[in-house]
Design a protein around this motif. Structure first.
Motif, short mmCIF file in Angstrom:
data_model
loop_
_atom_site.label_atom_id
_atom_site.label_comp_id
_atom_site.label_asym_id
_atom_site.label_seq_id
_atom_site.Cartn_x
_atom_site.Cartn_y
_atom_site.Cartn_z
N PRO A 18 0.71 -1.14 0.19
CA PRO A 18 -0.02 0.11 -0.06
C PRO A 18 0.91 1.37 0.09
O PRO A 18 2.03 1.31 0.55
CB PRO A 18 -0.72 0.04 1.37
N ASP A 19 0.46 2.28 -0.70
CA ASP A 19 1.09 3.55 -0.69
C ASP A 19 0.38 4.53 -0.01
O ASP A 19 -0.59 5.05 -0.32
CB ASP A 19 1.35 4.04 -2.28
N TYR A 20 0.50 4.85 1.26
CA TYR A 20 -0.15 5.42 2.07
C TYR A 20 0.00 6.95 1.79
O TYR A 20 -0.30 8.00 2.75
CB TYR A 20 0.37 5.10 3.59
N GLU A 21 1.15 7.24 0.87
CA GLU A 21 1.32 8.77 0.62
C GLU A 21 0.56 9.06 -0.48
O GLU A 21 0.70 10.18 -0.85
CB GLU A 21 3.06 8.92 0.33
N SER A 22 -0.10 8.21 -1.32
CA SER A 22 -0.77 8.47 -2.44
C SER A 22 -1.95 9.35 -2.20
O SER A 22 -2.57 9.62 -1.24
CB SER A 22 -1.26 7.31 -3.07
N PHE A 23 -2.46 10.21 -3.31
CA PHE A 23 -3.51 11.11 -3.19
C PHE A 23 -4.74 10.15 -2.86
O PHE A 23 -5.58 10.84 -2.02
CB PHE A 23 -3.74 11.68 -4.43
N GLY A 24 -4.98 9.05 -3.58
CA GLY A 24 -6.25 8.28 -3.45
C GLY A 24 -6.25 7.84 -1.94
O GLY A 24 -7.41 8.02 -1.19
N TRP A 25 -5.22 7.47 -1.17
CA TRP A 25 -5.21 7.21 0.33
C TRP A 25 -5.61 8.13 1.07
O TRP A 25 -6.42 8.14 2.12
CB TRP A 25 -4.05 6.39 0.71
N GLN A 26 -4.99 9.36 0.81
CA GLN A 26 -5.03 10.73 1.73
C GLN A 26 -6.75 11.02 1.60
O GLN A 26 -7.07 11.31 2.56
CB GLN A 26 -4.31 11.45 0.99
N VAL A 27 -7.16 10.98 0.54
CA VAL A 27 -8.53 11.26 0.30
C VAL A 27 -9.44 10.14 0.97
O VAL A 27 -10.16 10.85 1.87
CB VAL A 27 -9.19 11.26 -1.31
N LEU A 28 -9.14 9.09 0.88
CA LEU A 28 -10.16 8.00 1.57
C LEU A 28 -9.69 8.26 2.88
O LEU A 28 -10.83 8.12 3.75
CB LEU A 28 -9.49 6.68 0.97
#
Length: 143
Positions: free
Chosen positions: A105-115
């Motif tokens: 998992p990429d916890y720095e990705s934009f998608g994760w940040q939004v989620l």
């Protein structure tokens, strides 16, 4: 993904009983064309739980992000398994698929940040053979 015999055995609470959680499952092809079905079902279930319109819109966005993460890891021909747990003022959704070699998992990705911002709780489980995203959203009307 699940063994429906547990529902028949009486281990799971009966849906519709006030205060008891209910489970809903949906299985679709792991294809982006079906994400609108997941968003629509999620919105309908949230409305049933008396979420506000703003909560429902946030949930739609969170579901889109979670679905995109899972679909990116799906094996060819895999299913998208969606499992909802409904409780008063709270909806938990786990979206999963078969993924032989999922990336970390990429916890720095934009998608994760939004989620992570839109959900009350969120988690990713990436293990050989499976990739899933779990999110819990609580109604803003709950204390």
């Amino acid at each position: 993904m699940s063994d429906t015999s547990s529902l028949a055995s009486g281990d799971a609470p009966a849906p519709g009983v006030p205060g008891d959680p209910a489970e809903v499952e949906l299985r679709l092809p792991a294809d982006g064309a079906y994400v609108s079905v997941v968003r629509t079902l999620t919105a309908g279930l949230a409305a049933r739980l008396d979420f506000t319109m703003d909560d429902i819109e946030d949930l739609r966005i969170a579901v889109s992000e979670a679905s995109a993460m899972v679909l990116d890891e799906a094996d060819a021909g895999a299913q998208l398994d969606c499992r909802y747990l409904l409780a008063p003022g709270e909806l938990t959704l786990t979206i999963s698929t078969a993924a032989q070699d999922p990336v970390a998992p990429d916890y720095e990705s934009f998608g994760w940040q939004v989620l992570a911002t839109l959900a009350s709780e969120a988690a990713i489980d990436a293990v050989p053979g499976s990739y899933s995203v779990r999110l819990t959203v609580r109604s803003s009307l709950e204390p």
